[in-house]
Design an enzyme around this catalytic site. Structure first.
Site, PDB file in Angstrom:
ATOM      1  N   ARG A  64       0.837  -1.206   0.000  1.00 56.50           N
ATOM      2  CA  ARG A  64       0.000   0.000   0.000  1.00 56.50           C
ATOM      3  C   ARG A  64       0.873   1.258   0.000  1.00 56.50           C
ATOM      4  O   ARG A  64       0.552   2.242  -0.681  1.00 56.50           O
ATOM      5  CB  ARG A  64      -0.934  -0.011   1.213  1.00 56.50           C
ATOM      6  CG  ARG A  64      -1.962   1.114   1.175  1.00 56.50           C
ATOM      7  CD  ARG A  64      -3.021   0.955   2.238  1.00 56.50           C
ATOM      8  NE  ARG A  64      -2.490   1.122   3.591  1.00 56.50           N
ATOM      9  CZ  ARG A  64      -3.184   0.895   4.700  1.00 56.50           C
ATOM     10  NH1 ARG A  64      -4.446   0.505   4.618  1.00 56.50           N
ATOM     11  NH2 ARG A  64      -2.634   1.063   5.882  1.00 56.50           N
ATOM     12  N   LYS A 163      -2.515   6.975   1.285  1.00 62.34           N
ATOM     13  CA  LYS A 163      -2.297   7.297   2.696  1.00 62.34           C
ATOM     14  C   LYS A 163      -1.233   8.396   2.732  1.00 62.34           C
ATOM     15  O   LYS A 163      -0.041   8.134   2.909  1.00 62.34           O
ATOM     16  CB  LYS A 163      -1.861   6.037   3.459  1.00 62.34           C
ATOM     17  CG  LYS A 163      -2.265   6.080   4.905  1.00 62.34           C
ATOM     18  CD  LYS A 163      -2.242   4.703   5.522  1.00 62.34           C
ATOM     19  CE  LYS A 163      -2.247   4.761   7.024  1.00 62.34           C
ATOM     20  NZ  LYS A 163      -3.393   5.397   7.645  1.00 62.34           N
ATOM     21  N   GLU A 196     -16.059   6.235   5.270  1.00 62.98           N
ATOM     22  CA  GLU A 196     -15.274   5.598   6.344  1.00 62.98           C
ATOM     23  C   GLU A 196     -15.162   6.586   7.485  1.00 62.98           C
ATOM     24  O   GLU A 196     -15.693   7.694   7.423  1.00 62.98           O
ATOM     25  CB  GLU A 196     -13.888   5.220   5.816  1.00 62.98           C
ATOM     26  CG  GLU A 196     -13.075   6.418   5.333  1.00 62.98           C
ATOM     27  CD  GLU A 196     -11.687   6.057   4.817  1.00 62.98           C
ATOM     28  OE1 GLU A 196     -11.139   5.026   5.245  1.00 62.98           O
ATOM     29  OE2 GLU A 196     -11.160   6.821   3.987  1.00 62.98           O
TER      30      GLU A 196
HETATM   31  N1  PXG Z   1      -9.255   4.667   7.028  1.00 61.69           N
HETATM   32  C1  PXG Z   1      -8.371   5.657   7.261  1.00 61.69           C
HETATM   33  C2  PXG Z   1      -8.643   7.009   6.730  1.00 61.69           C
HETATM   34  C3  PXG Z   1      -7.186   5.380   7.965  1.00 61.69           C
HETATM   35  O1  PXG Z   1      -6.301   6.352   8.195  1.00 61.69           O
HETATM   36  C4  PXG Z   1      -7.909   3.082   8.202  1.00 61.69           C
HETATM   37  C5  PXG Z   1      -9.046   3.414   7.478  1.00 61.69           C
HETATM   38  C6  PXG Z   1      -7.693   1.662   8.631  1.00 61.69           C
HETATM   39  O2  PXG Z   1      -6.714   1.053   7.812  1.00 61.69           O
HETATM   40  P1  PXG Z   1      -5.800  -0.139   8.349  1.00 61.69           P
HETATM   41  O3  PXG Z   1      -4.939  -0.478   7.204  1.00 61.69           O
HETATM   42  O4  PXG Z   1      -5.009   0.428   9.518  1.00 61.69           O
HETATM   43  O5  PXG Z   1      -6.702  -1.218   8.747  1.00 61.69           O
HETATM   44  C7  PXG Z   1      -6.943   4.080   8.441  1.00 61.69           C
HETATM   45  C8  PXG Z   1      -5.668   3.796   9.181  1.00 61.69           C
HETATM   46  C9  PXG Z   1      -4.827   7.305  14.274  1.00 61.69           C
HETATM   47  C10 PXG Z   1      -4.398   6.646  13.013  1.00 61.69           C
HETATM   48  O6  PXG Z   1      -3.943   7.795  15.012  1.00 61.69           O
HETATM   49  C11 PXG Z   1      -5.240   5.816  12.311  1.00 61.69           C
HETATM   50  C12 PXG Z   1      -4.832   5.232  11.111  1.00 61.69           C
HETATM   51  C13 PXG Z   1      -3.589   5.517  10.671  1.00 61.69           C
HETATM   52  C14 PXG Z   1      -2.771   6.345  11.366  1.00 61.69           C
HETATM   53  C15 PXG Z   1      -3.166   6.932  12.548  1.00 61.69           C
HETATM   54  O7  PXG Z   1      -6.022   7.357  14.540  1.00 61.69           O
HETATM   55  N2  PXG Z   1      -5.716   4.440  10.454  1.00 61.69           N
END
Ligand code: PXG
Length: 299
Positions: A64, A163, A196
């Protein structure tokens, strides 16, 4: 002027950072104010989990990262194998058994202008530390969230699949949530469908069917989302990726969120309305325990 107030959020001083190829004390991991990641949010990142000393789904996260970088025309200065080794070095340097890894690639230092062609030397840094996103009791009782007025980025603006280090879209929604007294907030997309949350993907359950927005709704392709989709298949629980509206949120029997930091967390209230009977439901509980079992087994 007072720029030297004590900051309770300062990192612990013994933290070791993987910084451009070396392990250094956190006090030595410094970025130039001319790095375009500072000037413009021009960079990409990943957030990963470590369970029992092993990085969970490392290849998926690195894939990713490569896609995010390619989408913003940032050439990663390391191969996938080098990146994987670096993540493991950061984890080992901090003796992390169960924790969180933040991997960031910046555009690098550049001229005072937007042009990515007038920058050089992306900085890569890796933080391996602890994270507790939500209080533990919420995994038992369920969490309250709101649906916000902040619309998720249009996929043709900054694609939510990237991301990127520009998270202001999500931060504005998070602020609206925190102002309303909740930890997480649901964002609709430009068409009015559920996209989301600010840092988590969303799932609903109704009449035994798990429902989740498709990637085309403009969402991050969550690694944890993929794991839950696999688990649902193994458990033979029907799941459909489908467009969802505010109405679907309100009439759901169950709701839960997924993310690397959050894992699988039940949602029992949306916009002040109880979801189902207001308690974490059986499908959510089953997926939570299957997820924990999977990570205990080592992914
Ligand atoms: N949607 C978004 C916008 C994200 O940033 C997820 C979904 C979940 O993806 P994964 O691959 O982790 O299952 C994310 C990722 C925080 C924080 O501090 C959260 C994420 C990344 C960095 C920081 O809340 N979530």
């Amino acid at each position: 002027m007072n720029f030297d107030k004590p900051n309770p959020f300062d990192p612990r001083p013994d933290l070791k950072i993987w910084f451009n190829g070396k392990i250094v004390p956190v006090s030595e991991a410094k970025i130039s104010i001319f790095d375009h990641c500072i000037l413009y949010g021009d960079g990409v990142f990943e957030g990963l989990r470590v369970y029992e000393g092993k990085v969970f789904r490392l290849t998926q996260h690195l894939r990713r990262l490569e896609h995010s970088a390619r989408a913003v025309r940032l050439e990663l200065p390391m191969t996938r194998d080098e990146m994987a080794a670096a993540v493991n070095e950061a984890v080992a340097a901090n003796n992390v058994r169960d924790g969180y890894v933040r991997l960031v690639v910046t555009r690098g230092v550049g001229y005072l202008g937007l042009s990515h062609t007038r920058t050089a030397n992306p900085t890569v840094f890796i933080i391996a530390d602890q994270i507790e996103l939500y209080p533990k009791e919420l995994y038992e009782k369920g969490m309250a969230v709101i649906s916000t007025s902040v619309v998720r980025n249009h996929p043709n603006a900054v694609a939510p699949r990237i991301k990127s280090c520009n998270y202001l879209n999500n931060i504005l929604a998070k602020i609206e949530g925190l102002d309303a007294g909740v930890y997480e907030a649901i964002m609709y997309n430009h068409l009015g469908y559920v996209a989301e949350c600010t840092g988590d993907n969303i799932f609903l359950v109704r009449d035994g069917l798990i429902q989740t927005p498709p990637i085309t709704a403009g969402i991050l392709e969550g690694v944890t989302r993929d794991v839950v989709i696999e688990l649902a298949r193994e458990l033979k629980i029907p799941l459909r990726e489908m467009d969802l509206t505010r109405h679907d949120l309100y009439v759901a029997d169950e709701c839960f969120l997924t993310g690397s930091a959050a894992e699988v967390i039940p949602v029992t209230k949306i916009d002040g309305r109880p979801i189902g009977d207001g308690m974490p439901g059986p499908t959510t509980r089953k997926l939570m325990s299957s997820f924990r079992e999977l990570v205990r087994r080592g992914g």
